[in-house]
Design a protein around this motif. Structure first.
Motif, PDB file in Angstrom:
ATOM      1  N   GLN A 190       8.021 -12.362  87.815  1.00  0.00           N
ATOM      2  CA  GLN A 190       7.626 -12.524  89.210  1.00  0.00           C
ATOM      3  C   GLN A 190       6.197 -13.045  89.325  1.00  0.00           C
ATOM      4  O   GLN A 190       5.371 -12.825  88.442  1.00  0.00           O
ATOM      5  N   VAL A 191       5.952 -13.724  90.409  1.00  0.00           N
ATOM      6  CA  VAL A 191       4.629 -14.279  90.696  1.00  0.00           C
ATOM      7  C   VAL A 191       3.574 -13.178  90.638  1.00  0.00           C
ATOM      8  O   VAL A 191       2.489 -13.377  90.083  1.00  0.00           O
ATOM      9  N   GLU A 192       3.884 -12.012  91.179  1.00  0.00           N
ATOM     10  CA  GLU A 192       2.923 -10.901  91.197  1.00  0.00           C
ATOM     11  C   GLU A 192       2.537 -10.476  89.785  1.00  0.00           C
ATOM     12  O   GLU A 192       1.398 -10.089  89.536  1.00  0.00           O
ATOM     13  N   GLU A 193       3.490 -10.536  88.860  1.00  0.00           N
ATOM     14  CA  GLU A 193       3.205 -10.152  87.479  1.00  0.00           C
ATOM     15  C   GLU A 193       2.244 -11.156  86.832  1.00  0.00           C
ATOM     16  O   GLU A 193       1.315 -10.762  86.130  1.00  0.00           O
ATOM     17  N   LYS A 194       2.456 -12.439  87.093  1.00  0.00           N
ATOM     18  CA  LYS A 194       1.544 -13.460  86.569  1.00  0.00           C
ATOM     19  C   LYS A 194       0.153 -13.309  87.185  1.00  0.00           C
ATOM     20  O   LYS A 194      -0.861 -13.434  86.493  1.00  0.00           O
ATOM     21  N   GLU A 195       0.117 -13.040  88.484  1.00  0.00           N
ATOM     22  CA  GLU A 195      -1.176 -12.895  89.171  1.00  0.00           C
ATOM     23  C   GLU A 195      -1.964 -11.706  88.634  1.00  0.00           C
ATOM     24  O   GLU A 195      -3.176 -11.800  88.408  1.00  0.00           O
ATOM     25  N   VAL A 196      -1.286 -10.580  88.437  1.00  0.00           N
ATOM     26  CA  VAL A 196      -1.991  -9.400  87.940  1.00  0.00           C
ATOM     27  C   VAL A 196      -2.449  -9.621  86.500  1.00  0.00           C
ATOM     28  O   VAL A 196      -3.522  -9.173  86.110  1.00  0.00           O
ATOM     29  N   LEU A 197      -1.666 -10.342  85.727  1.00  0.00           N
ATOM     30  CA  LEU A 197      -2.064 -10.675  84.361  1.00  0.00           C
ATOM     31  C   LEU A 197      -3.360 -11.487  84.379  1.00  0.00           C
ATOM     32  O   LEU A 197      -4.292 -11.195  83.628  1.00  0.00           O
ATOM     33  N   GLU A 198      -3.409 -12.480  85.255  1.00  0.00           N
ATOM     34  CA  GLU A 198      -4.616 -13.317  85.372  1.00  0.00           C
ATOM     35  C   GLU A 198      -5.831 -12.487  85.778  1.00  0.00           C
ATOM     36  O   GLU A 198      -6.891 -12.585  85.174  1.00  0.00           O
ATOM     37  N   SER A 199      -5.686 -11.671  86.804  1.00  0.00           N
ATOM     38  CA  SER A 199      -6.834 -10.914  87.309  1.00  0.00           C
ATOM     39  C   SER A 199      -7.230  -9.769  86.370  1.00  0.00           C
ATOM     40  O   SER A 199      -8.416  -9.514  86.153  1.00  0.00           O
ATOM     41  N   TYR A 200      -6.249  -9.089  85.799  1.00  0.00           N
ATOM     42  CA  TYR A 200      -6.525  -7.939  84.929  1.00  0.00           C
ATOM     43  C   TYR A 200      -7.304  -8.358  83.679  1.00  0.00           C
ATOM     44  O   TYR A 200      -8.163  -7.626  83.198  1.00  0.00           O
ATOM     45  N   PHE A 201      -7.017  -9.544  83.158  1.00  0.00           N
ATOM     46  CA  PHE A 201      -7.653  -9.998  81.921  1.00  0.00           C
ATOM     47  C   PHE A 201      -8.687 -11.094  82.142  1.00  0.00           C
ATOM     48  O   PHE A 201      -9.126 -11.729  81.199  1.00  0.00           O
ATOM     49  N   LYS A 202      -9.099 -11.284  83.393  1.00  0.00           N
ATOM     50  CA  LYS A 202     -10.045 -12.347  83.730  1.00  0.00           C
ATOM     51  C   LYS A 202     -11.323 -12.264  82.898  1.00  0.00           C
ATOM     52  O   LYS A 202     -11.794 -13.260  82.366  1.00  0.00           O
TER      53      LYS A 202
END
Length: 125
Positions: free
Chosen positions: A26-38
């Protein structure tokens, strides 16, 4: 590439398995991956390996087995606590954690715990 860099690439693959466990990333999973590991020191490695497996649409079981094999080879490390937390964050991102995602998280912990316990027992024999 250092062993530590490879370990964090493996985390990206593990997060792919969690995100894909319910059949679709899901888009939300990709988004959280990006922000969590920024700002994570290995964030680029994590995101790269996640995206690589997603583009290839590699079967989840194949990726999971590769992750477990590498972690068994790498041996016990405190980083696995971070892996578990990251799995929870990604799984929670879209409509909460479902049973397939829970199964992956429990399997990861159990598979490694069993392997490391067996290694310790073998060393003591």
């Amino acid at each position: 590439m250092s062993d530590k860099e490879k370990l964090y690439e493996i985390l990206g693959e593990l997060l792919f398995v969690v995100a894909k466990a319910d059949g679709v990333i899901q888009v939300e999973e990709k988004e959280v991956l990006e922000s969590y590991f920024k700002d994570h020191p290995y964030g680029e490695d994590i995101r790269w390996s996640f995206n690589y497996e997603a583009k290839r649409n590699t079967p989840v079981d194949d990726v999971y087995n590769k992750v477990i094999d590498y972690c068994k080879h790498y041996g016990p490390t405190n980083e696995y606590q971070e892996f578990i937390k990251a799995m929870e964050v990604v799984a929670e991102a879209a409509d909460g954690i479902d049973e397939n995602e829970t199964a992956v998280m429990q399997s990861f912990s159990q598979d490694l715990l069993t392997r490391f316990k067996n290694d310790i027992d073998a060393m003591q024999s």
